[in-house]
Design a protein around this motif. Structure first.
Motif, PDB file in Angstrom:
ATOM      1  N   VAL A  10       0.844  -1.194   0.000  1.00  0.00           N
ATOM      2  CA  VAL A  10       0.000   0.000   0.000  1.00  0.00           C
ATOM      3  C   VAL A  10       0.883   1.249   0.000  1.00  0.00           C
ATOM      4  N   ASP A  11       0.580   2.176  -0.895  1.00  0.00           N
ATOM      5  CA  ASP A  11       1.215   3.489  -0.904  1.00  0.00           C
ATOM      6  C   ASP A  11       0.103   4.531  -0.834  1.00  0.00           C
ATOM      7  N   PRO A  12      -0.059   5.198   0.337  1.00  0.00           N
ATOM      8  CA  PRO A  12      -1.186   6.110   0.519  1.00  0.00           C
ATOM      9  C   PRO A  12      -1.020   7.454  -0.173  1.00  0.00           C
ATOM     10  N   ASN A  13       0.169   7.737  -0.702  1.00  0.00           N
ATOM     11  CA  ASN A  13       0.451   9.043  -1.293  1.00  0.00           C
ATOM     12  C   ASN A  13       0.457  10.104  -0.181  1.00  0.00           C
ATOM     13  N   GLY A  14       0.878  11.294  -0.468  1.00  0.00           N
ATOM     14  CA  GLY A  14       0.875  12.348   0.539  1.00  0.00           C
ATOM     15  C   GLY A  14       2.168  12.404   1.333  1.00  0.00           C
ATOM     16  N   LYS A  15       2.176  13.234   2.372  1.00  0.00           N
ATOM     17  CA  LYS A  15       3.398  13.538   3.119  1.00  0.00           C
ATOM     18  C   LYS A  15       3.356  13.047   4.560  1.00  0.00           C
ATOM     19  N   GLU A  16       2.481  12.086   4.853  1.00  0.00           N
ATOM     20  CA  GLU A  16       2.429  11.570   6.220  1.00  0.00           C
ATOM     21  C   GLU A  16       3.728  10.818   6.541  1.00  0.00           C
ATOM     22  N   PRO A  17       4.118  10.760   7.839  1.00  0.00           N
ATOM     23  CA  PRO A  17       5.357  10.076   8.222  1.00  0.00           C
ATOM     24  C   PRO A  17       5.336   8.603   7.810  1.00  0.00           C
ATOM     25  N   VAL A  18       6.484   8.096   7.413  1.00  0.00           N
ATOM     26  CA  VAL A  18       6.585   6.701   6.999  1.00  0.00           C
ATOM     27  C   VAL A  18       6.165   5.768   8.120  1.00  0.00           C
ATOM     28  N   TRP A  19       6.567   6.085   9.373  1.00  0.00           N
ATOM     29  CA  TRP A  19       6.244   5.184  10.487  1.00  0.00           C
ATOM     30  C   TRP A  19       4.732   5.076  10.688  1.00  0.00           C
ATOM     31  N   ALA A  20       3.990   6.170  10.413  1.00  0.00           N
ATOM     32  CA  ALA A  20       2.536   6.131  10.576  1.00  0.00           C
ATOM     33  C   ALA A  20       1.907   5.213   9.538  1.00  0.00           C
ATOM     34  N   THR A  21       2.367   5.318   8.286  1.00  0.00           N
ATOM     35  CA  THR A  21       1.853   4.458   7.228  1.00  0.00           C
ATOM     36  C   THR A  21       2.220   3.007   7.490  1.00  0.00           C
ATOM     37  N   ASN A  22       3.439   2.767   7.962  1.00  0.00           N
ATOM     38  CA  ASN A  22       3.864   1.399   8.242  1.00  0.00           C
ATOM     39  C   ASN A  22       3.035   0.769   9.354  1.00  0.00           C
ATOM     40  N   PHE A  23       2.651   1.576  10.349  1.00  0.00           N
ATOM     41  CA  PHE A  23       1.823   1.033  11.425  1.00  0.00           C
ATOM     42  C   PHE A  23       0.476   0.570  10.891  1.00  0.00           C
ATOM     43  N   ILE A  24      -0.155   1.397  10.056  1.00  0.00           N
ATOM     44  CA  ILE A  24      -1.446   1.027   9.475  1.00  0.00           C
ATOM     45  C   ILE A  24      -1.274  -0.157   8.531  1.00  0.00           C
ATOM     46  N   GLN A  25      -0.199  -0.140   7.749  1.00  0.00           N
ATOM     47  CA  GLN A  25       0.056  -1.232   6.804  1.00  0.00           C
ATOM     48  C   GLN A  25       0.247  -2.550   7.533  1.00  0.00           C
ATOM     49  N   ARG A  26       0.755  -2.489   8.738  1.00  0.00           N
ATOM     50  CA  ARG A  26       0.956  -3.685   9.534  1.00  0.00           C
ATOM     51  C   ARG A  26      -0.346  -4.144  10.180  1.00  0.00           C
ATOM     52  N   SER A  27      -1.167  -3.202  10.640  1.00  0.00           N
ATOM     53  CA  SER A  27      -2.377  -3.538  11.380  1.00  0.00           C
ATOM     54  C   SER A  27      -3.542  -3.908  10.474  1.00  0.00           C
TER      55      SER A  27
END
Length: 241
Positions: free
Chosen positions: A192-209
């Motif tokens: 998943v690549d959400p696009n935008g400028k959110e922190p990588v760690w935040a996207t990785n947390f959602i991608q994991r959960s």
């Protein structure tokens, strides 16, 4: 340095709480393992969750050419291919089990094994909501092909953007479902690549959960009585003679 770590952990905790408040309690993550998101991943799959009670295992890895981690989930469901199909194509019920659904629409049915689906996802507070167009191709079960595969690929330019939603660049997945007796072995792998400028760690947390939560929700939905009876007019085909 210590203040920075505390601040980062507080942001992670806030993200976790606000994300999970949108998920039905039955599907919420049972484990308090936020510390895992700080672990450095490599090119090999690493087990990040082992739910022995439900028979679900979740893995993650970080490939050299990708910004975010990839996911893989394996599970054994006490159901049939036909029941799974009824759940997967009941788009109006995705709000009950899929990850953070804000809107969902079938844009186009190309054939009984191909379609385009629009999904808008809720995001945690302060983060813009996302939307994605998914192109799905189904390879049905047959005697020569003893499993079903779903190939899901994001198509960011299929329709114009819908501001203020941010169009996701990827919500790609390969889903394989193999009947084994009166059960189904499910294997899902994607990115998943959400696009935008959110922190990588935040996207990785959602991608994991999210993948674990989705499979757990799917597992629950297959137990509901409404999906046990044959569909008189199936929209899509998961099995051919």
């Amino acid at each position: 340095m210590q203040i920075t770590k505390i601040k980062k952990f507080s942001m992670v905790l806030l993200l976790a709480i606000t994300s999970l408040t949108h998920i039905p309690h039955a599907f919420a993550n049972d484990d308090n393992d936020l510390d895992e998101i700080t672990v450095q991943l490599g090119n090999e799959w690493r087990l990040v969750k082992d739910d022995t009670r439900r028979g679900i295992k979740a893995y993650a890895k970080l490939e050299n050419d990708k910004r975010f981690r990839s996911f893989k989930v394996e599970a054994t469901l006490n159901t049939s291919i036909d029941v799974l199909g009824r759940v997967l194509f009941d788009f109006d019920s995705y709000f009950k089990w899929y990850w953070q659904i804000k809107d969902i629409q079938l844009l186009k049915k190309v054939s009984e094994t191909e379609h385009y689906l629009y999904i808008a996802h809720n995001a945690p507070p302060t983060i813009p909501d996302r939307d994605v167009i998914l192109h799905t191709i189904i390879e049905p079960y047959s005697a020569k092909h003893p499993y079903v595969t779903f190939r899901v690929k994001a198509m960011p330019n299929y329709i114009p953007p819908k501001p203020p939603l941010i169009r996701m660049l990827a919500e790609d997945m390969l889903l394989k479902m193999t009947p084994i007796g009166n059960k189904v072995k499910l294997e899902a792998e994607g990115y998943v690549d959400p696009n935008g400028k959110e922190p990588v760690w935040a996207t990785n947390f959602i991608q994991r959960s999210a993948p674990y939560s989705i499979i757990k929700g799917l597992q629950y939905m297959t137990t509901l009585e409404q999906y046990q009876k044959p569909d008189d007019n199936p929209q899509f085909v998961l099995r051919v003679n």
